[in-house]
Design a protein around this motif. Structure first.
Motif, PDB file in Angstrom:
ATOM      1  N   GLU A 209      44.640  46.741  48.427  1.00 28.86           N
ATOM      2  CA  GLU A 209      45.991  47.265  48.268  1.00 28.86           C
ATOM      3  C   GLU A 209      47.039  46.211  48.628  1.00 28.86           C
ATOM      4  O   GLU A 209      46.872  45.433  49.561  1.00 28.86           O
ATOM      5  CB  GLU A 209      46.169  48.500  49.152  1.00 28.86           C
ATOM      6  CG  GLU A 209      45.178  49.615  48.845  1.00 28.86           C
ATOM      7  CD  GLU A 209      45.139  50.677  49.920  1.00 28.86           C
ATOM      8  OE1 GLU A 209      45.893  50.535  50.915  1.00 28.86           O
ATOM      9  OE2 GLU A 209      44.364  51.636  49.778  1.00 28.86           O
ATOM     10  N   GLY A 210      48.134  46.198  47.871  1.00 26.20           N
ATOM     11  CA  GLY A 210      49.292  45.381  48.224  1.00 26.20           C
ATOM     12  C   GLY A 210      49.130  43.892  48.037  1.00 26.20           C
ATOM     13  O   GLY A 210      49.850  43.109  48.668  1.00 26.20           O
ATOM     14  N   LEU A 211      48.222  43.464  47.168  1.00 19.11           N
ATOM     15  CA  LEU A 211      48.023  42.028  46.954  1.00 19.11           C
ATOM     16  C   LEU A 211      49.123  41.457  46.068  1.00 19.11           C
ATOM     17  O   LEU A 211      49.470  42.043  45.042  1.00 19.11           O
ATOM     18  CB  LEU A 211      46.669  41.760  46.296  1.00 19.11           C
ATOM     19  CG  LEU A 211      45.424  41.662  47.179  1.00 19.11           C
ATOM     20  CD1 LEU A 211      44.216  41.342  46.328  1.00 19.11           C
ATOM     21  CD2 LEU A 211      45.603  40.618  48.258  1.00 19.11           C
ATOM     22  N   THR A 212      49.645  40.311  46.450  1.00 14.38           N
ATOM     23  CA  THR A 212      50.546  39.528  45.604  1.00 14.38           C
ATOM     24  C   THR A 212      49.722  38.445  44.920  1.00 14.38           C
ATOM     25  O   THR A 212      49.008  37.694  45.588  1.00 14.38           O
ATOM     26  CB  THR A 212      51.662  38.882  46.431  1.00 14.38           C
ATOM     27  OG1 THR A 212      52.411  39.903  47.086  1.00 14.38           O
ATOM     28  CG2 THR A 212      52.577  38.053  45.552  1.00 14.38           C
ATOM     29  N   THR A 213      49.808  38.380  43.605  1.00  5.46           N
ATOM     30  CA  THR A 213      49.008  37.410  42.855  1.00  5.46           C
ATOM     31  C   THR A 213      49.752  36.092  42.722  1.00  5.46           C
ATOM     32  O   THR A 213      50.914  36.062  42.298  1.00  5.46           O
ATOM     33  CB  THR A 213      48.675  37.950  41.458  1.00  5.46           C
ATOM     34  OG1 THR A 213      47.935  39.164  41.592  1.00  5.46           O
ATOM     35  CG2 THR A 213      47.849  36.944  40.672  1.00  5.46           C
ATOM     36  N   VAL A 214      49.101  35.013  43.082  1.00  4.02           N
ATOM     37  CA  VAL A 214      49.629  33.655  42.911  1.00  4.02           C
ATOM     38  C   VAL A 214      48.629  32.891  42.060  1.00  4.02           C
ATOM     39  O   VAL A 214      47.441  32.829  42.391  1.00  4.02           O
ATOM     40  CB  VAL A 214      49.838  32.948  44.262  1.00  4.02           C
ATOM     41  CG1 VAL A 214      50.243  31.490  44.044  1.00  4.02           C
ATOM     42  CG2 VAL A 214      50.884  33.666  45.088  1.00  4.02           C
ATOM     43  N   VAL A 215      49.095  32.327  40.949  1.00  8.63           N
ATOM     44  CA  VAL A 215      48.217  31.630  40.016  1.00  8.63           C
ATOM     45  C   VAL A 215      48.459  30.129  40.111  1.00  8.63           C
ATOM     46  O   VAL A 215      49.598  29.671  39.962  1.00  8.63           O
ATOM     47  CB  VAL A 215      48.445  32.109  38.565  1.00  8.63           C
ATOM     48  CG1 VAL A 215      47.516  31.363  37.613  1.00  8.63           C
ATOM     49  CG2 VAL A 215      48.232  33.614  38.467  1.00  8.63           C
ATOM     50  N   MET A 216      47.380  29.377  40.355  1.00  3.84           N
ATOM     51  CA  MET A 216      47.455  27.916  40.366  1.00  3.84           C
ATOM     52  C   MET A 216      46.916  27.377  39.049  1.00  3.84           C
ATOM     53  O   MET A 216      46.124  28.018  38.370  1.00  3.84           O
ATOM     54  CB  MET A 216      46.642  27.343  41.528  1.00  3.84           C
ATOM     55  CG  MET A 216      47.181  27.678  42.893  1.00  3.84           C
ATOM     56  SD  MET A 216      46.245  26.856  44.208  1.00  3.84           S
ATOM     57  CE  MET A 216      46.556  25.132  43.835  1.00  3.84           C
ATOM     58  N   GLY A 217      47.352  26.153  38.716  1.00  6.73           N
ATOM     59  CA  GLY A 217      46.820  25.495  37.543  1.00  6.73           C
ATOM     60  C   GLY A 217      47.496  25.914  36.266  1.00  6.73           C
ATOM     61  O   GLY A 217      46.861  26.026  35.221  1.00  6.73           O
ATOM     62  N   SER A 218      48.810  26.166  36.298  1.00 10.46           N
ATOM     63  CA  SER A 218      49.553  26.493  35.082  1.00 10.46           C
ATOM     64  C   SER A 218      49.755  25.241  34.254  1.00 10.46           C
ATOM     65  O   SER A 218      49.365  24.134  34.627  1.00 10.46           O
ATOM     66  CB  SER A 218      50.907  27.111  35.457  1.00 10.46           C
ATOM     67  OG  SER A 218      51.710  26.157  36.128  1.00 10.46           O
ATOM     68  N   ASP A 219      50.393  25.397  33.107  1.00 15.54           N
ATOM     69  CA  ASP A 219      50.596  24.255  32.206  1.00 15.54           C
ATOM     70  C   ASP A 219      51.417  23.156  32.864  1.00 15.54           C
ATOM     71  O   ASP A 219      51.304  21.989  32.530  1.00 15.54           O
ATOM     72  CB  ASP A 219      51.291  24.720  30.924  1.00 15.54           C
ATOM     73  CG  ASP A 219      50.392  25.620  30.091  1.00 15.54           C
ATOM     74  OD1 ASP A 219      49.163  25.533  30.277  1.00 15.54           O
ATOM     75  OD2 ASP A 219      50.915  26.402  29.278  1.00 15.54           O
TER      76      ASP A 219
END
Length: 545
Positions: free
Chosen positions: A530-540
């Motif tokens: 519950e309540g996770l903030t998604t952070v994505v690494m390795g974008s363009d």
């Protein structure tokens, strides 16, 4: 086709003969540890060229069984094991105990190790006398290009004998799997989806699903379980085969869990009734004895008759106590315990680390990506990204094990970093001794309760950590984490964990008040938190945002 010969899986008992398509056949096969402990009941099984997933709770003996199938176990094997076709084996230790691609491939594959060593000696002997022998030439056979062929599975400019530990766990596993899948042997793979991102997991599932020479894979990963032709559940009672798909397998286990809960509750009710009946009967007998003695004192009954009745009442009470003790003993021997799945085995600490986190920093890896991240006290982040984008490096920099290449940051005063291999554990200590050192002042009874909660009971708690399974090691590391008032950096903590332990991990994280950063490629697990903030690494742009 799979045939289980054990009586617990059916009444038919086929002859243990040669099956044309059989790869492995086991009859009354079992493993015993050095102290004589039997890991599971004897197994009768035939495997052919299909895709099997072997699963079961942590510590039940899956890895030891697979090593035995590969002919590389040190434990005692009893019964019959017949190999009709060649196999190739990839153990978990290929990721943790090797420094080069060649060493990782050779681990669990003595023939390949000998061939590579022979090629080395022959290559060094070119132009010289005395290096390389006729035996080396025989070992190499027609595989003179073996080194070049294996090197093709590595990213340039890396070579077969180069140190490759700078690659991420997922990148190394992808290289190993590509090399193993290129052969035509029956595959024995121990948790191969660990470290792989979701794209590579789907790739692996597709490769195994369509493989014509078959594979046996140890895994708790839903992606592989869904792709399997057959699921083999290993318990202390042996192996049970599920061939109707992952969903049917889950439903069957859930029904068993519910039935065991009902049986356990019924046993508890019967136990209470027995105790209450015993107490009532003892009270009645005691009242009769007291009444008889009172009548003697009052003179309403002769002393001789009163003493006789008192002795008879005492004898009756003794006989009653013996009968009730026997009934209670018999009922206790039939005890049905409540399934562990309804208990939580990890306890979230009270209180919260009040520090926040922000950074705008450059990671010390190829491409020097910039990471921008801001987290408030108690915030929880799911750090995503493809294999090799720098997720583990970021956690190591935050924990102080590495340094950022450049940038600015403000970090909490306390981090606890749990890496993919539970490296915080001292492999030479027993599980009990490790917790006593890590959690000084904690009562020994409480420590034993914690260890029992993760399945390390009695003698297992006294075994050295090096002998524990990967899942047991990770659960032991999580026991340490749950006591800490610190930000947690969790690098694929679900690796090796069985299904129940993953549910325990989710439950614990949902009740945790401290902030944490979680790296996992298990989407099924992350979606339950519950309540996770998604952070994505390795974008363009090469940044983490």
């Amino acid at each position: 086709m799979i045939r289980s010969l054990s009586a617990i899986f059916g009444t038919r008992r086929p002859m243990f003969g040669v099956c044309i398509m059989a790869v492995l056949q086991l009859q009354q096969f079992e493993l015993r540890l050095a102290d004589g402990r039997r890991l599971f009941q004897p197994i009768d099984l035939v495997l052919d060229r299909q895709f099997y997933v072997l699963t079961g709770r942590n510590g039940v003996g899956k890895s030891l069984l697979m090593a035995a199938l590969a002919g590389l176990t040190n434990v005692s094997c009893q019964g019959q094991l017949v190999r009709h076709q060649p196999t190739t084996y990839l153990p978990q230790s290929a990721m943790t105990e090797t420094e080069t691609f060649s060493a990782a491939l050779s681990l669990g594959n003595p023939t390949l190790e000998q061939q590579l060593a022979a090629l080395k000696r022959l290559r060094l002997g070119i132009g010289r006398i005395g290096t390389g022998t006729d035996d080396d030439i025989s070992l190499v056979a027609d595989n003179w290009l073996l080194e070049q062929q294996l090197g093709e599975y590595l990213p340039a400019p890396l070579q077969l004998y180069d140190d490759w530990r700078h690659l991420s766990g997922g990148e190394r596993m992808r290289c190993l799997l590509a090399a193993k899948l290129a052969g035509n042997e029956f595959l024995l793979l121990d948790e191969p989806s660990n470290h792989l991102d979701h794209v590579n997991k789907e790739w692996l599932a597709q490769q195994l699903r369509t493989r014509t020479t078959g594979a046996l894979v140890i895994s708790h990963d839903p992606v592989l379980l869904q792709a399997a032709s057959h699921i083999l559940l290993l318990t202390e009672q042996g192996i049970e085969v599920f061939s109707a798909g992952f969903e049917a397998y889950q439903q069957c286990l859930q029904h068993r869990l519910e039935r065991q809960c009902q049986q356990a509750q019924q046993w508890q009710r019967q136990q209470r009734q027995l105790l209450e009946t015993a107490q009532t009967m003892r009270q009645r007998a005691a009242r009769r004895t007291a009444q008889g003695r009172q009548q003697v004192r009052d003179g309403s009954q002769g002393k001789a008759l009163g003493d006789f009745r008192a002795r008879r009442a005492s004898q009756s009470l003794g006989g009653l106590n013996r009968r009730m003790a026997q009934r209670l003993h018999t009922h206790q021997a039939q005890r049905i315990s409540m399934p562990a799945a309804v208990h939580n085995r990890l306890y979230a600490p009270h209180g919260k680390n009040q520090h926040s986190l922000w950074l705008n920093a450059v990671l010390p890896i190829s491409g020097h990506p910039t990471v921008q991240l801001q987290m408030q006290a108690g915030e929880c982040v799911w750090l995503q990204g493809r294999n090799g984008c720098g997720k583990t490096t970021l956690l190591r920099c935050l924990s102080g094990q590495q340094s950022f290449a450049a940038g600015e940051y403000s970090l909490p005063n306390a981090f606890l970093y749990l890496d993919q291999h539970a490296s915080c554990l001292d492999q030479a200590l027993t599980a009990m001794a490790f917790l006593q050192q890590a959690l000084p002042g904690t009562d020994a009874t409480e420590l034993r309760t914690l260890l029992a909660g993760i399945g390390l009971k009695r003698e297992r708690a006294s075994d050295t950590i090096s002998t524990l399974s990967g899942g047991e090691k990770m659960k032991l590391a999580l026991l340490l984490a749950h006591q800490q008032q610190a930000w947690l950096l969790l690098d694929e903590p679900d690796n090796h964990l069985d299904a129940q332990a993953q549910d325990d991990l989710v439950d614990w994280l949902n009740r945790l008040e401290n902030g944490f950063i979680l790296v996992t490629h298990n989407q099924y697990l992350a979606k339950k938190i519950e309540g996770l903030t998604t952070v994505v690494m390795g974008s363009d742009t090469g940044e983490g945002n």
